[in-house]
Write a protein that holds these residues in place. Structure first.
Motif, mmCIF file in Angstrom:
data_model
loop_
_atom_site.group_PDB
_atom_site.id
_atom_site.type_symbol
_atom_site.label_atom_id
_atom_site.label_comp_id
_atom_site.label_asym_id
_atom_site.label_seq_id
_atom_site.Cartn_x
_atom_site.Cartn_y
_atom_site.Cartn_z
ATOM 1 N N MET A 1 0.844 -1.176 0.000
ATOM 2 C CA MET A 1 0.000 0.000 0.000
ATOM 3 C C MET A 1 0.889 1.238 0.000
ATOM 4 N N GLU A 3 2.028 5.149 0.573
ATOM 5 C CA GLU A 3 1.875 6.106 1.677
ATOM 6 C C GLU A 3 0.847 7.185 1.336
ATOM 7 N N ASN A 5 -1.948 6.853 -0.144
ATOM 8 C CA ASN A 5 -3.319 6.361 -0.083
ATOM 9 C C ASN A 5 -3.838 6.187 1.339
ATOM 10 N N ARG A 6 -3.063 6.539 2.343
ATOM 11 C CA ARG A 6 -3.472 6.366 3.728
ATOM 12 C C ARG A 6 -4.300 7.547 4.196
ATOM 13 N N THR A 7 -5.126 7.297 5.192
ATOM 14 C CA THR A 7 -5.957 8.345 5.773
ATOM 15 C C THR A 7 -5.099 9.248 6.657
ATOM 16 N N LYS A 9 -4.786 11.160 9.684
ATOM 17 C CA LYS A 9 -5.522 11.109 10.948
ATOM 18 C C LYS A 9 -5.751 12.482 11.562
#
Length: 78
Positions: A1, A3, A5-7, A9
């Motif tokens: 995956m 970096e 494409n991460r949420t 926070k």
């Protein structure tokens, strides 16, 4: 995956805080509007009516801003 494409926070918590404010305004605005419209003969009728309508508009605004912030935290590329 990847970096990117991460949420994010931090932005997600900001959006959830905005949704919490929206929830409070969604109860406060219509409740105040109902109480104001039941007491048309009181001296503070017009100022309370204006405040309650502003609270209702703010609730709708915070709803859209909060949803947009949450979507940006999930789907926006850095």
């Amino acid at each position: 995956m990847d970096e990117n494409n991460r949420t994010n926070k931090d932005i997600l918590t900001k959006g959830l805080k905005q949704m919490g404010i929206c929830l409070l305004l969604m109860f406060a605005g219509p409740t105040l509007l109902h109480l104001t419209l039941d007491n048309k003969d009181k001296s503070l009728y017009i100022p309370l009516l204006i405040v309650s309508i502003i609270l209702c508009i703010l609730a709708i605004s915070f709803l859209f801003i909060g949803i947009n912030t949450i979507m940006n935290s999930m789907f926006k590329k850095k």
